[in-house]
Design a protein around this motif. Structure first.
Motif, mmCIF file in Angstrom:
data_model
loop_
_atom_site.group_PDB
_atom_site.id
_atom_site.type_symbol
_atom_site.label_atom_id
_atom_site.label_comp_id
_atom_site.label_asym_id
_atom_site.label_seq_id
_atom_site.Cartn_x
_atom_site.Cartn_y
_atom_site.Cartn_z
ATOM 1 N N PRO A 97 0.816 -1.219 0.000
ATOM 2 C CA PRO A 97 0.000 0.000 0.000
ATOM 3 C C PRO A 97 0.852 1.272 0.000
ATOM 4 O O PRO A 97 0.529 2.250 -0.666
ATOM 5 C CB PRO A 97 -0.839 -0.136 1.273
ATOM 6 C CG PRO A 97 -0.950 -1.608 1.474
ATOM 7 C CD PRO A 97 0.388 -2.143 1.064
ATOM 8 N N VAL A 147 -0.670 6.259 4.094
ATOM 9 C CA VAL A 147 -0.869 4.821 4.221
ATOM 10 C C VAL A 147 -0.778 4.369 5.671
ATOM 11 O O VAL A 147 -1.630 3.623 6.161
ATOM 12 C CB VAL A 147 0.139 4.055 3.346
ATOM 13 C CG1 VAL A 147 0.096 2.563 3.648
ATOM 14 C CG2 VAL A 147 -0.172 4.284 1.876
ATOM 15 N N ASN A 170 -7.099 2.741 2.101
ATOM 16 C CA ASN A 170 -5.696 2.932 2.463
ATOM 17 C C ASN A 170 -5.279 4.393 2.570
ATOM 18 O O ASN A 170 -4.111 4.684 2.798
ATOM 19 C CB ASN A 170 -4.787 2.222 1.458
ATOM 20 C CG ASN A 170 -4.896 0.712 1.558
ATOM 21 O OD1 ASN A 170 -5.173 0.176 2.618
ATOM 22 N ND2 ASN A 170 -4.694 0.032 0.447
#
Length: 277
Positions: A97, A147, A170
């Motif tokens: 991510p 993130v 995210n």
């Protein structure tokens, strides 16, 4: 650490930011990165990434015919920009991510090679001994990058301390909190500074590498700790797109997922870092 060049954020910040959004490219490897005859220089966070790499360097690399050099970075920006511009041949510090967000925002072309370990994110406190003991209005420090902040909020939600809005992903922020029964307040700080914030807040959500390097023991001291099951935040070796087949990178990927490295991780980190292979 032995033969390890330590590069500080202060020295490199200007170069990292200047590189910024200049999407110069096609994603082709730079001339320096394309030269596979020299040593493989890998950018890494000090703990546990550089420690794991130095174990490989000291115990496994020579036999495998790999000349490995490790450069330590204390921030989450320079390792990727240095990999993009060819200053280093690879990096080892991040999860998917984070990389997806970084590539999107900065126009870089970094890709994962092999996942090595998970550092469970945890909630810590110097003031309470359980998450349930947090008082109404308590202040919690969370990492300020998109993130890791979202990851921190998901961790708190998993404990029932907050409820996130449907679809919060995210890039979730405190604005995506649907329910906050204890009126928790959030202080956004740089991820590397979260351990230092513990004396100033009621609790802090801290990345595993920063927890370990500050002397915390995630497996024992975290009030709440991420589960490794189906966890998307495994840390991996990464390179600039096009360099995945570099023979040095392939050798390192094999060594990083060897039984010797798995045993090193288990013995040294006692559950605070978990091998992903």
């Amino acid at each position: 650490m032995r033969n390890t060049a330590k590069i500080t954020t202060a020295v490199l910040a200007a170069g990292a930011l200047t590189f910024g959004l200049s999407a110069c490219g096609s994603g082709k490897s730079s001339s320096s990165a394309a030269d596979t005859s020299g040593p493989l220089v890998v950018a890494a966070s000090p703990t546990p990434h550089a420690e794991i790499l130095n174990f490989v360097k000291d115990n496994l690399a020579k036999k495998a015919g790999l000349d490995l050099q490790v450069k330590e970075f204390t921030d989450y920006i320079t390792p990727n920009t240095a990999t993009e511009d060819g200053s280093v041949g690879a990096n080892y510090f991040q999860n998917q991510p984070y990389l997806d967000d970084f590539n999107k925002k900065r126009g870089t072309h970094i890709v994962p090679v092999v996942t090595v370990h998970l550092e469970p994110l945890g909630l810590y406190s110097h003031k309470v001994k359980s998450a349930d003991a947090l008082k109404s209005g308590a202040t919690i420090a969370v990492p300020n990058d998109s993130v890791n902040e979202a990851r921190a909020l998901k961790l708190l939600a998993s404990k029932g301390l907050i409820t996130l809005k449907d679809g919060a992903g995210n890039e979730a922020t405190p604005q995506d909190i649907a329910k906050n029964p204890n009126n928790l307040r959030f202080k956004e700080v740089e991820a590397a500074q979260t351990p230092r914030s513990l004396d100033d807040v009621d609790a802090a959500v801290i990345n595993g590498n920063y927890a370990i390097s500050s002397g915390l023991k995630p497996a024992k001291e975290a009030l709440v700790l991420e589960s490794p099951k189906n966890n998307p935040y495994g840390n991996f070796l990464a390179v600039k797109k096009g360099n995945e087949d570099d023979p040095r990178v392939k050798k390192l990927a094999k060594l990083l997922t060897s039984p010797e490295v798995k045993k090193f991780i288990e013995d040294k980190y006692q559950g605070s870092v978990i091998a992903s292979f």
